[in-house]
Design a protein around this motif. Structure first.
Motif, PDB file in Angstrom:
ATOM      1  N   HIS A   1       0.832  -1.210   0.000  1.00  0.00           N
ATOM      2  CA  HIS A   1       0.000   0.000   0.000  1.00  0.00           C
ATOM      3  C   HIS A   1       0.859   1.249   0.000  1.00  0.00           C
ATOM      4  O   HIS A   1       2.076   1.178   0.088  1.00  0.00           O
ATOM      5  CB  HIS A   1      -0.996  -0.004   1.155  1.00  0.00           C
ATOM      6  CG  HIS A   1      -0.381   0.055   2.522  1.00  0.00           C
ATOM      7  ND1 HIS A   1       0.348  -0.984   3.070  1.00  0.00           N
ATOM      8  CD2 HIS A   1      -0.378   1.035   3.465  1.00  0.00           C
ATOM      9  CE1 HIS A   1       0.754  -0.650   4.274  1.00  0.00           C
ATOM     10  NE2 HIS A   1       0.341   0.567   4.550  1.00  0.00           N
TER      11      HIS A   1
ATOM     12  N   HIS B   1       1.336   3.931   1.999  1.00  0.00           N
ATOM     13  CA  HIS B   1       1.987   4.610   3.131  1.00  0.00           C
ATOM     14  C   HIS B   1       3.509   4.644   2.943  1.00  0.00           C
ATOM     15  O   HIS B   1       4.102   3.659   2.502  1.00  0.00           O
ATOM     16  CB  HIS B   1       1.656   3.898   4.454  1.00  0.00           C
ATOM     17  CG  HIS B   1       0.347   4.340   5.036  1.00  0.00           C
ATOM     18  ND1 HIS B   1      -0.396   3.541   5.853  1.00  0.00           N
ATOM     19  CD2 HIS B   1      -0.323   5.511   4.918  1.00  0.00           C
ATOM     20  CE1 HIS B   1      -1.493   4.198   6.213  1.00  0.00           C
ATOM     21  NE2 HIS B   1      -1.467   5.391   5.655  1.00  0.00           N
TER      22      HIS B   1
ATOM     23  N   ASP C   1       5.927   4.419   4.931  1.00  0.00           N
ATOM     24  CA  ASP C   1       6.735   3.394   5.608  1.00  0.00           C
ATOM     25  C   ASP C   1       6.723   2.066   4.837  1.00  0.00           C
ATOM     26  O   ASP C   1       7.370   1.102   5.238  1.00  0.00           O
ATOM     27  CB  ASP C   1       6.292   3.203   7.063  1.00  0.00           C
ATOM     28  CG  ASP C   1       4.884   2.682   7.204  1.00  0.00           C
ATOM     29  OD1 ASP C   1       3.967   3.297   6.645  1.00  0.00           O
ATOM     30  OD2 ASP C   1       4.690   1.641   7.881  1.00  0.00           O
ATOM     31  N   HIS C   2       6.016   2.037   3.699  1.00  0.00           N
ATOM     32  CA  HIS C   2       6.035   0.855   2.816  1.00  0.00           C
ATOM     33  C   HIS C   2       6.547   1.191   1.408  1.00  0.00           C
ATOM     34  O   HIS C   2       7.037   0.314   0.710  1.00  0.00           O
ATOM     35  CB  HIS C   2       4.640   0.232   2.718  1.00  0.00           C
ATOM     36  CG  HIS C   2       4.158  -0.291   4.035  1.00  0.00           C
ATOM     37  ND1 HIS C   2       4.154  -1.620   4.354  1.00  0.00           N
ATOM     38  CD2 HIS C   2       3.729   0.364   5.145  1.00  0.00           C
ATOM     39  CE1 HIS C   2       3.729  -1.777   5.600  1.00  0.00           C
ATOM     40  NE2 HIS C   2       3.453  -0.583   6.099  1.00  0.00           N
TER      41      HIS C   2
ATOM     42  N   HIS D   1      -7.070  -1.737   5.005  1.00  0.00           N
ATOM     43  CA  HIS D   1      -6.303  -0.837   5.876  1.00  0.00           C
ATOM     44  C   HIS D   1      -6.467   0.611   5.397  1.00  0.00           C
ATOM     45  O   HIS D   1      -6.969   1.459   6.132  1.00  0.00           O
ATOM     46  CB  HIS D   1      -4.845  -1.308   5.848  1.00  0.00           C
ATOM     47  CG  HIS D   1      -3.838  -0.360   6.379  1.00  0.00           C
ATOM     48  ND1 HIS D   1      -3.865   0.091   7.680  1.00  0.00           N
ATOM     49  CD2 HIS D   1      -2.750   0.215   5.811  1.00  0.00           C
ATOM     50  CE1 HIS D   1      -2.825   0.906   7.882  1.00  0.00           C
ATOM     51  NE2 HIS D   1      -2.154   1.004   6.757  1.00  0.00           N
TER      52      HIS D   1
ATOM     53  N   ASP E   1      -0.321  -4.197   6.035  1.00  0.00           N
ATOM     54  CA  ASP E   1      -0.967  -3.623   7.211  1.00  0.00           C
ATOM     55  C   ASP E   1      -2.427  -4.042   7.154  1.00  0.00           C
ATOM     56  O   ASP E   1      -3.093  -3.823   6.149  1.00  0.00           O
ATOM     57  CB  ASP E   1      -0.851  -2.096   7.216  1.00  0.00           C
ATOM     58  CG  ASP E   1       0.569  -1.636   7.516  1.00  0.00           C
ATOM     59  OD1 ASP E   1       1.453  -2.507   7.636  1.00  0.00           O
ATOM     60  OD2 ASP E   1       0.791  -0.419   7.625  1.00  0.00           O
TER      61      ASP E   1
HETATM   62 ZN   LIG Z   1      -0.037   1.486   6.519  1.00  0.00          ZN
END
Ligand SMILES: [Zn+2]
Ligand SMILES: [Zn+2]
Length: 538
Positions: free
Chosen positions: A61, A63, A65-66, A162, A187
């Motif tokens: 996804h 975000h 942090d990914h 998510h 997530d």
């Molecule tokens: Zn996330």
């Protein structure tokens, strides 16, 4: 096949897993580390592969942090495909551009500091231009479609519930004459979250990567949480005060708009100004509106009934800083939703500075607050916090509403896990703070008797291989290290050397301390080591 844990282990950020099967290498997620200097140093650190040797990246996804290090990888030579859902690509376009912009600003700020102290200039991690280039490598895939990526390698993205476009990823590989299945939970959302659908189930799998953000906690129910929010807003209206909600620009912001909209539509609240003070959140909301096929049934029904689920009557979008500042001159009660969600950067810091010290104001924390962030300190009951070099007292009402989380809680994670039928399932517990992942890991062992591992950063594992083979493969690597490793090590040495030079210069300018006999001894030791190394290299 081989796996290496490159991030999102024993921490919630930097999600990245390297997988290797024969000559094929690929990543699942390529996230940025966030939360403190030491952790963020990893964003620049050596990688155990050459970017150009990677065949593809499977992205769960949008975000950061990914997805946050994808532009860096493209800058370093990655030319494969980034495979994700359409909504993820739409969101990545705005989120990665925003991230590129932040990287440029931070480097500029750091370089101004470096100049003043006589240090060398540094480069941004990547630029907006790098982001534009990287977006060309994205390729979208629909939910539930099985696609073949190479001989003996298939994948399927399923809805993870998510954020918009989020997915869990199933990977089938031919290994040792049979087919094995890896599952990445990504997530995981919590059931009953508005707008997005509930997470899909997976029943088959040999190895699972399971997120554990809230692996040791239980959220309050959604209904209870909405009631709490209602009470807070009612009280703020009564006292002509403001409600400040730090929220991640994607999903949290839209959830809150949806929820407040529902409260107004159902007559529980009068119409009240709702400020969306985050340019990124504004673009993200537009993307939500463009992807109604990702919505859950309830949201689709609202749309069919002619409602606008992502709006409230008095919604005020503020693009410019001037507009943002004007919010606090408006004396009417109102709701301010602003990013970043962990209060560490962005416009939310201005609103906190304006409201934290006011007894009548309400601060509503709805998302995860990482270790070391300003948001975490507020939640943990700090009496004051430092904002823009000023100590600000915390006098406002602080509320933490876990029920708005975009992550499943422990119960949700266990319920999702309960669908797996294979008693031999092996689980890597990731995407959680160390203590939390450990706790969830134990609970899983007790309840399901699955084998669980909480991996270490940079730990390597061989999957589906008998121990003998593992040892011989490791030995082979010792005798003949892959060529990429050597060039990586050289560039790492180069950077360390430059850092050392800078430190050295600073030390020298402090002259005085050299009269310290202990310091002298240390310096002599370093000197000796350098000489030894030099003679070894010759
Ligand atoms: Zn996330
Ligand atoms: Zn995450």
């Amino acid at each position: 096949m081989k796996v290496e844990f490159l991030g999102g282990v024993r921490t919630v950020t930097g999600s990245a897993t390297l997988l290797e099967k024969g000559s094929l290498r690929w990543l699942v997620d390529c996230g940025m580390f966030q939360g403190g200097k030491e952790l963020e140093e990893r964003n620049r650190n050596i990688r155990p592969y050459r970017a150009k040797d990677l065949s593809f990246i499977l992205l769960t996804h949008a975000h950061i942090d990914h997805s946050g290090l994808i532009p860096k990888l493209v800058k370093e030579g990655f030319r494969g495909k980034v495979i994700c859902t359409k909504a993820t690509l739409d969101l990545c376009e705005v989120m990665l551009r925003d991230s590129g912009h932040i990287q440029e600003m931070e480097a500029e700020w750091q370089n101004r500091k470096n100049k003043r102290s006589g240090r060398d200039e540094g480069l941004p991690l990547y630029t907006v231009e790098d982001v534009e280039r990287s977006l060309r490598y994205f390729q979208t895939v629909g939910y539930d479609e099985i696609i073949s990526l190479a001989d003996g390698l298939k994948v399927r993205f399923q809805d993870a519930g998510h954020i918009l476009g989020s997915a869990m990823i199933e990977i089938w590989v031919e290994e040792g004459g049979g087919e094995r299945k890896l599952v990445f939970s990504g997530d995981l959302g919590s059931s009953g979250q508005p707008i997005v659908r509930d997470p899909s189930w997976v029943e088959e799998g040999d190895v699972l990567w399971l997120e554990s953000t809230y692996g040791n906690r239980l959220h309050k129910s959604r209904e209870e949480t909405v009631q709490e929010l209602l009470k807070i807003i009612q009280e703020a209206i009564h006292h002509q005060a403001k409600v400040v909600i730090p929220a991640f620009a994607v999903e949290r912001t839209q959830d809150i708009i949806y929820t407040i909209g529902q409260l107004i539509r159902k007559g529980f609240l009068p119409s009240i100004p709702v400020y969306i003070d985050s340019p990124l959140a504004i673009s993200a909301t537009e993307i939500f509106k463009r992807n109604p096929d990702c919505f859950d049934q309830e949201t689709k029904d609202l749309l069919l009934g002619g409602e606008k689920p992502l709006e409230v009557p008095e919604i005020i979008y503020t693009q410019t800083t001037e507009e943002s500042k004007a919010i606090n001159e408006d004396s009417r009660p109102g709701i301010i939703i602003s990013a970043s969600g962990m209060c560490d950067s962005g416009r939310i810091k201005h609103h906190l500075k304006h409201h934290l010290w006011r007894e009548e104001s309400h601060i509503v924390i709805i998302g995860y607050q990482g270790e070391g962030t300003i948001g975490r300190r507020i939640v943990d009951g700090a009496k004051s916090v430092r904002l823009f070099g000023e100590e600000i007292a915390v006098k406002a009402h602080i509320h933490t509403l876990g029920g708005f989380s975009a992550h499943a809680d422990q119960k949700g994670l266990l319920e999702w896990l309960a669908h797996f039928k294979n008693p031999q399932l092996e689980i890597f517990v990731n995407h959680g703070e160390e203590k939390v992942s450990m706790e969830l890991s134990q609970v899983i062992q007790q309840q399901f008797h699955f084998k669980t591992i909480v991996p270490q950063w940079r730990e390597k594992k061989f999957l589906f291989a008998p121990e003998k083979e593992v040892i011989s493969e490791e030995k082979a690597e010792e005798v003949m290290p892959p060529e990429g490793k050597i060039s990586d090590l050289f560039s790492h040495l180069d950077r360390s050397y430059k850092r050392l030079r800078r430190k050295w210069k600073r030390e020298r300018s402090k002259g005085k301390e050299f009269h310290d006999p202990q310091r002298l001894r240390q310096l002599e030791e370093i000197n000796q080591k350098i000489e030894e190394l030099e003679s070894e290299l010759e």
